[in-house]
Design a protein around this motif. Structure first.
Motif, PDB file in Angstrom:
ATOM      1  N   VAL A 253       0.841  -1.198   0.000  1.00  0.00           N
ATOM      2  CA  VAL A 253       0.000   0.000   0.000  1.00  0.00           C
ATOM      3  C   VAL A 253       0.875   1.247   0.000  1.00  0.00           C
ATOM      4  O   VAL A 253       0.612   2.214  -0.726  1.00  0.00           O
ATOM      5  CB  VAL A 253      -0.947   0.000   1.215  1.00  0.00           C
ATOM      6  N   ARG A 254       1.929   1.243   0.811  1.00  0.00           N
ATOM      7  CA  ARG A 254       2.831   2.395   0.871  1.00  0.00           C
ATOM      8  C   ARG A 254       3.507   2.636  -0.475  1.00  0.00           C
ATOM      9  O   ARG A 254       3.722   3.785  -0.868  1.00  0.00           O
ATOM     10  CB  ARG A 254       3.882   2.182   1.962  1.00  0.00           C
ATOM     11  N   ARG A 255       3.884   1.562  -1.169  1.00  0.00           N
ATOM     12  CA  ARG A 255       4.520   1.741  -2.472  1.00  0.00           C
ATOM     13  C   ARG A 255       3.548   2.360  -3.474  1.00  0.00           C
ATOM     14  O   ARG A 255       3.923   3.205  -4.278  1.00  0.00           O
ATOM     15  CB  ARG A 255       5.072   0.409  -2.981  1.00  0.00           C
ATOM     16  N   LEU A 256       2.294   1.935  -3.433  1.00  0.00           N
ATOM     17  CA  LEU A 256       1.284   2.553  -4.297  1.00  0.00           C
ATOM     18  C   LEU A 256       1.119   4.028  -3.936  1.00  0.00           C
ATOM     19  O   LEU A 256       0.993   4.886  -4.821  1.00  0.00           O
ATOM     20  CB  LEU A 256      -0.058   1.833  -4.158  1.00  0.00           C
ATOM     21  N   ASN A 257       1.110   4.327  -2.636  1.00  0.00           N
ATOM     22  CA  ASN A 257       1.016   5.719  -2.194  1.00  0.00           C
ATOM     23  C   ASN A 257       2.201   6.533  -2.700  1.00  0.00           C
ATOM     24  O   ASN A 257       2.044   7.676  -3.152  1.00  0.00           O
ATOM     25  CB  ASN A 257       0.961   5.799  -0.667  1.00  0.00           C
ATOM     26  N   ASP A 258       3.398   5.952  -2.628  1.00  0.00           N
ATOM     27  CA  ASP A 258       4.603   6.650  -3.091  1.00  0.00           C
ATOM     28  C   ASP A 258       4.553   6.930  -4.589  1.00  0.00           C
ATOM     29  O   ASP A 258       5.109   7.918  -5.068  1.00  0.00           O
ATOM     30  CB  ASP A 258       5.859   5.837  -2.756  1.00  0.00           C
ATOM     31  N   LEU A 259       3.858   6.056  -5.334  1.00  0.00           N
ATOM     32  CA  LEU A 259       3.701   6.274  -6.776  1.00  0.00           C
ATOM     33  C   LEU A 259       2.644   7.340  -7.076  1.00  0.00           C
ATOM     34  O   LEU A 259       2.502   7.781  -8.216  1.00  0.00           O
ATOM     35  CB  LEU A 259       3.292   4.964  -7.474  1.00  0.00           C
ATOM     36  N   GLY A 260       1.903   7.730  -6.040  1.00  0.00           N
ATOM     37  CA  GLY A 260       0.869   8.747  -6.230  1.00  0.00           C
ATOM     38  C   GLY A 260      -0.520   8.182  -6.378  1.00  0.00           C
ATOM     39  O   GLY A 260      -1.464   8.900  -6.723  1.00  0.00           O
ATOM     40  N   PHE A 261      -0.690   6.875  -6.115  1.00  0.00           N
ATOM     41  CA  PHE A 261      -1.994   6.241  -6.238  1.00  0.00           C
ATOM     42  C   PHE A 261      -2.502   5.821  -4.866  1.00  0.00           C
ATOM     43  O   PHE A 261      -1.723   5.569  -3.950  1.00  0.00           O
ATOM     44  CB  PHE A 261      -1.911   5.002  -7.140  1.00  0.00           C
ATOM     45  N   ASP A 262      -3.818   5.726  -4.741  1.00  0.00           N
ATOM     46  CA  ASP A 262      -4.429   5.242  -3.525  1.00  0.00           C
ATOM     47  C   ASP A 262      -5.140   3.935  -3.797  1.00  0.00           C
ATOM     48  O   ASP A 262      -5.279   3.510  -4.942  1.00  0.00           O
ATOM     49  CB  ASP A 262      -5.409   6.275  -2.957  1.00  0.00           C
ATOM     50  N   VAL A 263      -5.612   3.294  -2.735  1.00  0.00           N
ATOM     51  CA  VAL A 263      -6.277   2.005  -2.866  1.00  0.00           C
ATOM     52  C   VAL A 263      -7.783   2.206  -2.774  1.00  0.00           C
ATOM     53  O   VAL A 263      -8.297   2.632  -1.741  1.00  0.00           O
ATOM     54  CB  VAL A 263      -5.796   1.023  -1.769  1.00  0.00           C
ATOM     55  N   ALA A 264      -8.475   1.920  -3.887  1.00  0.00           N
ATOM     56  CA  ALA A 264      -9.929   2.036  -3.890  1.00  0.00           C
ATOM     57  C   ALA A 264     -10.556   0.801  -3.269  1.00  0.00           C
ATOM     58  O   ALA A 264     -11.546   0.876  -2.549  1.00  0.00           O
ATOM     59  CB  ALA A 264     -10.446   2.215  -5.320  1.00  0.00           C
ATOM     60  N   GLU A 265      -9.991  -0.364  -3.569  1.00  0.00           N
ATOM     61  CA  GLU A 265     -10.484  -1.624  -3.014  1.00  0.00           C
ATOM     62  C   GLU A 265      -9.304  -2.542  -2.745  1.00  0.00           C
ATOM     63  O   GLU A 265      -8.282  -2.483  -3.423  1.00  0.00           O
ATOM     64  CB  GLU A 265     -11.431  -2.328  -3.994  1.00  0.00           C
ATOM     65  N   MET A 266      -9.461  -3.390  -1.762  1.00  0.00           N
ATOM     66  CA  MET A 266      -8.463  -4.408  -1.460  1.00  0.00           C
ATOM     67  C   MET A 266      -9.215  -5.698  -1.160  1.00  0.00           C
ATOM     68  O   MET A 266     -10.174  -5.710  -0.398  1.00  0.00           O
ATOM     69  CB  MET A 266      -7.639  -3.990  -0.238  1.00  0.00           C
ATOM     70  N   GLN A 267      -8.809  -6.783  -1.791  1.00  0.00           N
ATOM     71  CA  GLN A 267      -9.430  -8.074  -1.552  1.00  0.00           C
ATOM     72  C   GLN A 267      -8.356  -9.059  -1.098  1.00  0.00           C
ATOM     73  O   GLN A 267      -7.285  -9.131  -1.706  1.00  0.00           O
ATOM     74  CB  GLN A 267     -10.125  -8.599  -2.804  1.00  0.00           C
ATOM     75  N   ILE A 268      -8.642  -9.808  -0.044  1.00  0.00           N
ATOM     76  CA  ILE A 268      -7.720 -10.814   0.476  1.00  0.00           C
ATOM     77  C   ILE A 268      -8.388 -12.180   0.367  1.00  0.00           C
ATOM     78  O   ILE A 268      -9.466 -12.392   0.921  1.00  0.00           O
ATOM     79  CB  ILE A 268      -7.332 -10.520   1.933  1.00  0.00           C
ATOM     80  N   GLU A 269      -7.762 -13.088  -0.367  1.00  0.00           N
ATOM     81  CA  GLU A 269      -8.282 -14.446  -0.515  1.00  0.00           C
ATOM     82  C   GLU A 269      -7.423 -15.400   0.307  1.00  0.00           C
ATOM     83  O   GLU A 269      -6.207 -15.472   0.130  1.00  0.00           O
ATOM     84  CB  GLU A 269      -8.279 -14.869  -1.989  1.00  0.00           C
TER      85      GLU A 269
END
Length: 404
Positions: A253-269
């Protein structure tokens, strides 16, 4: 040949029958049309009122209309952002019995705009970057679903803003094809087409005086290719973790944040081998996290605090049995957010003695605990958990902090 309407829903043929199918689309009377901004298209496109909704009508050859209708329905089943296909109209003839082109009917995407109408006033470079980021997210999601676009461009995209978030939607699937999995060559081709098309479209805006003088069309075209590659790598690399490796999910999640993106949804299987985590990225405007956290939880925090707390909330929600993103039978985000505040946020903050907190507000305390948990987990190579984090935080951080 008789007029035939092939529709996705039984009620659509009846509402569509009232439209003047015996007249070429560009000659339709104003009484049937709706004045909405239209993008550039190779075909005649009009917005019309059909029953209680607004539809987009595009005249196109029968083979192309039926094919695009099928592709758009496939994209809907794959949950990829695209306009909704409603119907295909064939067998059209004019009053003299001469054949007219068939039509593809899609639902108007409420709140969306073509890029040209958005550039009618000079748009700031930062906003243009967010729109292009939204387009990069769309292209990645299409490729993950096995859809090769073939003609990615601003003209073939609709953009929508919602509470500070930016989203891009595919509006033209004419050149697309769906396969089980795309090759690197197919993806590279789409990205190169996007780079060339976007640079050209921005040059066209520049020539018309609608582009901010600091925006270089060529550099912005290259930027979307770079953003796509960064995002593709982050979303497709190995993401199976042992149950005790929650900090590894936080790291993603932090790496996505560092790229300038946020998490709209997260799914864990869940599986015996570990947790497979899937992320859906989004693009947001400044202040979005503050507004979202306040709406969901009632907690008023600074932007960076709010982003961290929302990431923790999203990760926690994905582990709850009654939460399935987009499932109306699952618990609503507001319900789960209330449960998170009651069962996670408040009990955690209360474990920090009041006399040690001093004047630090609860949102900042929890934010600092999340950061401390991250550092401890990275050092240990596993998730140390909140309980151990609080103990170490009190001993090593708060013990040396002035109180009162």
């Amino acid at each position: 040949m008789e007029l035939q309407i092939t529709a996705t829903s039984p009620e659509h043929p009846a509402s569509l029958l009232d439209l003047p199918w015996n007249i070429p689309l560009e000659q339709w009377p104003e009484e049937h049309l709706v004045a909405l901004p239209r993008g550039i298209s190779r075909h005649v496109v009009r917005f019309a009122q059909a029953g209680g909704e607004i539809v987009a009508v595009k005249e196109v050859g029968e083979w192309a209309a039926v094919r695009e209708y099928g592709l758009l329905r496939d994209l809907d089943r794959l949950a990829v952002p695209a306009v909704d296909a409603l119907a295909v109209v064939t067998g059209r003839t004019d009053e003299h019995g001469e054949p007219l082109e068939p039509a593809l009917i899609t639902r108007h995407l409420v709140g969306s705009q073509p890029y040209r109408s958005m550039f009618q006033t000079t748009m700031r470079p930062s906003t243009i970057r967010r729109l292009l980021d939204a387009l990069a997210v769309l292209l990645v999601r299409l490729h993950l679903a096995g859809f090769a676009w073939g003609d990615c461009s601003l003209s073939n995209t609709l953009f929508r803003r919602d509470a500070g978030a930016y989203a891009a939607y595919l509006v033209d699937a004419e050149t697309g094809q769906i396969q089980p999995k795309l090759t690197s060559g197919q993806r590279d081709y789409d990205v190169e087409v996007a780079r060339v098309n976007i640079a050209g479209e921005l040059m066209d805006l520049e020539a018309g005086g609608s582009l901010h003088p600091s925006v270089d069309p060529v550099l912005f075209g290259e930027a979307i290719a770079e953003r796509y590659c960064d995002l593709w790598h982050e979303l497709t690399r190995q993401s199976v973790y042992p149950l005790a490796q929650r900090h590894a999910i936080d790291q993603r999640v932090r790496r996505l944040n560092d790229l300038g993106f946020d998490v709209a949804e997260m799914q864990i299987e869940r599986s015996p081998d570990g947790d497979t985590v899937t992320f859906v990225p989004k693009v947001v405007d400044a202040g979005h996290h503050q507004r979202q956290l306040l709406r969901l939880t009632g907690l008023d925090a600074e932007e960076n605090q709010a982003r961290s707390l929302l990431n923790d909330l999203e990760t926690w929600m994905a582990t709850q049995d009654d939460y399935t993103p987009g499932d109306p039978l699952g618990a609503r985000p507001e319900v789960l957010a209330h449960r998170w505040v009651r069962d996670v946020f408040r009990p955690t903050v209360r474990t920090v003695p009041k006399d040690l907190r001093g004047v630090t507000d609860t949102a900042q305390i929890y934010y600092e605990l999340l950061e401390h948990r991250w550092l401890l987990s990275e050092r240990a190579g596993r998730d140390v958990g909140l309980e151990a984090t609080v103990e170490d935080y009190i001993r090593t951080v708060l013990a040396d902090r002035p109180h009162g």
